[in-house]
Scaffold this motif. Structure first.
Motif, PDB file in Angstrom:
ATOM      1  N   ASP A 148      32.858  69.225  18.058  1.00  0.00           N
ATOM      2  CA  ASP A 148      34.058  68.633  17.443  1.00  0.00           C
ATOM      3  C   ASP A 148      33.634  67.742  16.279  1.00  0.00           C
ATOM      4  O   ASP A 148      33.736  66.517  16.327  1.00  0.00           O
ATOM      5  N   LYS A 149      33.170  68.363  15.211  1.00  0.00           N
ATOM      6  CA  LYS A 149      32.603  67.635  14.061  1.00  0.00           C
ATOM      7  C   LYS A 149      33.615  66.738  13.367  1.00  0.00           C
ATOM      8  O   LYS A 149      33.256  65.737  12.768  1.00  0.00           O
ATOM      9  N   GLU A 190      44.444  77.143  24.739  1.00  0.00           N
ATOM     10  CA  GLU A 190      43.045  77.545  24.631  1.00  0.00           C
ATOM     11  C   GLU A 190      42.622  77.803  23.185  1.00  0.00           C
ATOM     12  O   GLU A 190      41.443  77.687  22.864  1.00  0.00           O
ATOM     13  N   ASP A 191      43.571  78.084  22.296  1.00  0.00           N
ATOM     14  CA  ASP A 191      43.206  78.270  20.892  1.00  0.00           C
ATOM     15  C   ASP A 191      42.676  76.970  20.293  1.00  0.00           C
ATOM     16  O   ASP A 191      41.709  76.975  19.523  1.00  0.00           O
ATOM     17  N   PHE A 192      43.271  75.831  20.675  1.00  0.00           N
ATOM     18  CA  PHE A 192      42.781  74.530  20.195  1.00  0.00           C
ATOM     19  C   PHE A 192      41.434  74.196  20.836  1.00  0.00           C
ATOM     20  O   PHE A 192      40.562  73.620  20.193  1.00  0.00           O
ATOM     21  N   MET A 193      41.279  74.545  22.100  1.00  0.00           N
ATOM     22  CA  MET A 193      40.026  74.305  22.815  1.00  0.00           C
ATOM     23  C   MET A 193      38.876  75.033  22.109  1.00  0.00           C
ATOM     24  O   MET A 193      37.803  74.476  21.902  1.00  0.00           O
ATOM     25  N   GLU A 194      39.137  76.266  21.736  1.00  0.00           N
ATOM     26  CA  GLU A 194      38.133  77.070  21.025  1.00  0.00           C
ATOM     27  C   GLU A 194      37.878  76.504  19.633  1.00  0.00           C
ATOM     28  O   GLU A 194      36.733  76.340  19.217  1.00  0.00           O
ATOM     29  N   GLU A 195      38.953  76.176  18.915  1.00  0.00           N
ATOM     30  CA  GLU A 195      38.821  75.685  17.542  1.00  0.00           C
ATOM     31  C   GLU A 195      38.072  74.357  17.462  1.00  0.00           C
ATOM     32  O   GLU A 195      37.186  74.182  16.628  1.00  0.00           O
ATOM     33  N   PHE A 196      38.424  73.407  18.319  1.00  0.00           N
ATOM     34  CA  PHE A 196      37.850  72.061  18.227  1.00  0.00           C
ATOM     35  C   PHE A 196      36.513  71.907  18.935  1.00  0.00           C
ATOM     36  O   PHE A 196      35.645  71.188  18.465  1.00  0.00           O
ATOM     37  N   MET A 197      36.360  72.552  20.101  1.00  0.00           N
ATOM     38  CA  MET A 197      35.150  72.318  20.895  1.00  0.00           C
ATOM     39  C   MET A 197      34.328  73.571  21.156  1.00  0.00           C
ATOM     40  O   MET A 197      33.284  73.500  21.796  1.00  0.00           O
ATOM     41  N   GLY A 198      34.808  74.730  20.727  1.00  0.00           N
ATOM     42  CA  GLY A 198      34.066  75.972  20.944  1.00  0.00           C
ATOM     43  C   GLY A 198      33.990  76.361  22.401  1.00  0.00           C
ATOM     44  O   GLY A 198      33.025  76.991  22.827  1.00  0.00           O
ATOM     45  N   LEU A 199      35.026  76.008  23.168  1.00  0.00           N
ATOM     46  CA  LEU A 199      35.018  76.244  24.613  1.00  0.00           C
ATOM     47  C   LEU A 199      36.102  77.234  25.023  1.00  0.00           C
ATOM     48  O   LEU A 199      37.108  77.385  24.336  1.00  0.00           O
ATOM     49  N   ILE A 238      26.749  61.984  18.604  1.00  0.00           N
ATOM     50  CA  ILE A 238      27.754  62.904  18.048  1.00  0.00           C
ATOM     51  C   ILE A 238      28.910  62.150  17.394  1.00  0.00           C
ATOM     52  O   ILE A 238      29.883  62.759  16.963  1.00  0.00           O
ATOM     53  N   GLU A 239      28.792  60.829  17.348  1.00  0.00           N
ATOM     54  CA  GLU A 239      29.772  59.959  16.705  1.00  0.00           C
ATOM     55  C   GLU A 239      31.169  60.084  17.305  1.00  0.00           C
ATOM     56  O   GLU A 239      32.161  60.182  16.600  1.00  0.00           O
ATOM     57  N   HIS A 240      31.203  60.093  18.641  1.00  0.00           N
ATOM     58  CA  HIS A 240      32.470  60.126  19.372  1.00  0.00           C
ATOM     59  C   HIS A 240      32.594  58.847  20.190  1.00  0.00           C
ATOM     60  O   HIS A 240      31.693  58.525  20.963  1.00  0.00           O
TER      61      HIS A 240
END
Length: 179
Positions: free
Chosen positions: A122-123, A100-109, A167-169
């Motif tokens: 996920d800029k 969940e730390d990566f989820m928060e860091e990358f997507m704010g979720l 969003i360039e994904h």
């Protein structure tokens, strides 16, 4: 539960959720919204599915063993997930659920709120989007607006042709058997 076709008042809403509505409006992407109790799992979304007339998408946040590659998999909620089957298609062995730390860091979720719409945060494009063929070919995608107390019904075409390019994904199509 009631269906709505517009954004809610911002009172008591998280900024991340309101940012979703702002972006959908900017991109002229219509949606139907249902507000509900916390729905952190596919099973908890069944009543919402019936109200929206769709099946919510199962959203899995995954990573490789080294935690250097991250994936968001969109697949039908009733289809079982088999890591071996997906690993072979994307060339990444030993997939597991990302922390969940990566989820928060990358997507704010936060857990239970994972959604394709979180990719707007996920800029650096750290998360590779994988979409099961069945989802890509469906008329609608059901997902949370970065919070699991609301659900949206969006045209799949709008997500693939308006939202993701903006969003360039990019995304990778996968075909999961589910047997």
């Amino acid at each position: 539960m009631t269906l709505y076709t517009g954004r809610p008042d911002s009172d008591g809403r998280l900024p991340a959720e309101m940012a979703v509505y702002d972006l959908l409006e900017k991109l002229d992407i219509p949606y139907v919204r249902a507000d509900h109790e916390v729905a952190p799992t596919i099973e908890a979304c069944r009543e919402v599915d019936a109200l929206l007339g769709i099946d919510m998408c199962k959203n899995l946040f995954l990573c490789n063993r080294q935690k250097t590659e991250f994936y968001l998999l969109l697949m039908p909620g009733d289809k079982p997930f088999r890591t071996k089957e997906l690993s072979a298609q994307i060339g990444s062995a030993r997939l597991s659920f990302a922390g969940e730390d990566f989820m928060e860091e990358f997507m704010g979720l936060t857990p239970g709120s994972v959604t394709v719409l979180g990719l707007m945060n996920d800029k650096d494009c750290r998360v590779r989007l994988l979409i099961d063929k069945e989802i890509a070919e469906s008329g609608y995608i059901g997902c949370h607006p970065c919070i699991n107390t609301s659900s949206l019904k969006l045209k799949t075409k709008d997500v693939l042709e308006k939202f993701l390019p903006y969003i360039e994904h990019e995304y990778t199509l996968v075909e999961l058997g589910g047997e």
